[in-house]
Enzyme design. Structure first.
Site, PDB file in Angstrom:
ATOM      1  N   GLU A  38      54.298  37.283  44.227  1.00 33.98           N
ATOM      2  CA  GLU A  38      53.354  38.236  44.824  1.00 33.98           C
ATOM      3  C   GLU A  38      53.157  37.840  46.296  1.00 33.98           C
ATOM      4  O   GLU A  38      53.079  36.643  46.612  1.00 33.98           O
ATOM      5  CB  GLU A  38      52.028  38.119  44.046  1.00 33.98           C
ATOM      6  CG  GLU A  38      50.899  39.006  44.512  1.00 33.98           C
ATOM      7  CD  GLU A  38      49.614  38.757  43.694  1.00 33.98           C
ATOM      8  OE1 GLU A  38      49.532  37.745  42.954  1.00 33.98           O
ATOM      9  OE2 GLU A  38      48.701  39.596  43.794  1.00 33.98           O
ATOM     10  N   LYS A 108      49.492  47.065  42.612  1.00 38.34           N
ATOM     11  CA  LYS A 108      48.717  46.305  41.603  1.00 38.34           C
ATOM     12  C   LYS A 108      47.488  47.090  41.130  1.00 38.34           C
ATOM     13  O   LYS A 108      46.620  47.446  41.941  1.00 38.34           O
ATOM     14  CB  LYS A 108      48.296  44.973  42.232  1.00 38.34           C
ATOM     15  CG  LYS A 108      47.617  44.003  41.290  1.00 38.34           C
ATOM     16  CD  LYS A 108      47.377  42.682  42.037  1.00 38.34           C
ATOM     17  CE  LYS A 108      46.854  41.584  41.149  1.00 38.34           C
ATOM     18  NZ  LYS A 108      46.771  40.300  41.884  1.00 38.34           N
ATOM     19  N   CYS A 141      50.791  39.963  38.902  1.00 39.46           N
ATOM     20  CA  CYS A 141      49.835  38.900  38.587  1.00 39.46           C
ATOM     21  C   CYS A 141      48.755  39.313  37.591  1.00 39.46           C
ATOM     22  O   CYS A 141      49.056  39.497  36.435  1.00 39.46           O
ATOM     23  CB  CYS A 141      49.252  38.326  39.880  1.00 39.46           C
ATOM     24  SG  CYS A 141      48.694  36.617  39.652  1.00 39.46           S
ATOM     25  N   VAL A 168      46.214  31.347  39.897  1.00 40.55           N
ATOM     26  CA  VAL A 168      45.282  30.255  40.203  1.00 40.55           C
ATOM     27  C   VAL A 168      44.547  29.767  38.952  1.00 40.55           C
ATOM     28  O   VAL A 168      43.807  28.800  39.015  1.00 40.55           O
ATOM     29  CB  VAL A 168      44.266  30.657  41.300  1.00 40.55           C
ATOM     30  CG1 VAL A 168      44.950  30.852  42.632  1.00 40.55           C
ATOM     31  CG2 VAL A 168      43.499  31.912  40.902  1.00 40.55           C
TER      32      VAL A 168
END
Ligand code: ACM
Length: 260
Positions: A38, A108, A141, A168
């Site tokens: 990404e 997204k 993501c 993350v």
């Protein structure tokens, strides 16, 4: 079909150098479809919308030119995440670029955390594109946490989902095993690595890019190293939705009972 990913540590704002890194990592590599992370060209941790405006590009911008020439040189289709500018709006987008040109763009749908400050929620919906006779779907993501997104692409016939990421939290790589099993599809997640420290913000990315098979096997998985990994797969395995002689995962869906 040979599919895989590039995992690396993009440097914030250094678009030329990030493109060079990808090109260098791909030296001597051959594959049919490769996924990049990404926002691979810009980095992730924007501080304000002015930075997004400065770094975002249209789907036909300089990064698209670079990816087209790389696709032609490598005879490979690339899926890559980029910050997209469209009129006065910005999207966390990805493109599918073949040696013959741009196949599709996906924006997204499910923005994560502060992305909501910088990007519009995607409005493209979930579409399937054909390359070398294989149906490809795109997710970015955090879309992973909505099973409906993967399911929609699978029901539309996607055999492989291409999934650029900047992860993350630790959950996605293992969760994607379930997404692959329940839909009987391949999923390629291309994550980034490294820490990004900008002003008072610091994020660490988990790596663990991977390719998962329709049976949930982890065919390849990275740790936190810079790498390119490619695996040879049979995309036709994703056409068979039979779980056993009694259960076809798609035919057995109880649409009469869902969302009632
Ligand atoms: C994410 O969606 N980049 C976590």
């Amino acid at each position: 079909m040979k599919i895989g990913f590039v995992q690396f540590n993009p440097i914030f704002g250094e678009k030329n150098s990030n493109c060079d890194t990808v090109k260098n990592l791909l030296h001597g590599v051959s594959a049919d479809v490769i996924v990049l992370p990404e926002l691979f060209n810009t980095g992730y941790t924007f501080l304000n919308k002015a930075e997004v405006a400065m770094l975002a590009e249209t789907k036909n911008g300089k990064t698209a030119d670079f990816m087209l020439s790389l696709a032609q040189e490598k005879k490979c289709c690339f899926a890559y995440g980029f910050a997209e500018k469209n009129k006065n709006f910005f999207y966390d987008s990805m493109a599918l670029m073949s040696p013959d040109g741009l196949i599709g763009v996906y924006r997204k749908s499910h923005l994560f955390f502060e992305e909501k400050k910088f990007f519009q929620p995607g409005n493209t919906g979930f579409h399937v594109y054909t390359y070398k006779n294989v149906k490809l779907g795109m997710l970015i993501c955090f879309d992973w946490i909505y099973p409906e997104a993967t399911r929609t692409l699978a029901l539309k016939g996607a055999q492989i989902i291409l999934h650029p990421a900047n992860l993350v939290t630790p959950y996605c790589p293992d969760a994607m095993i379930t997404r692959a099993i329940e839909n009987r599809i391949y999923i390629v997640t291309a994550d980034r690595i490294g820490k990004e420290k900008r002003d008072k913000k610091e994020l660490s990315f988990i790596g663990k890019s991977q390719v998962v098979s329709p049976k949930g096997e982890i065919l390849i998985r990275a740790e936190t190293e810079e790498c390119v990994k490619i695996v040879d797969i049979d995309p036709d395995l994703a056409l068979n939705k039979k779980f056993n002689q009694y259960n076809n995962l798609f035919d057995d869906r109880r649409e009469d009972l869902y969302f009632k």
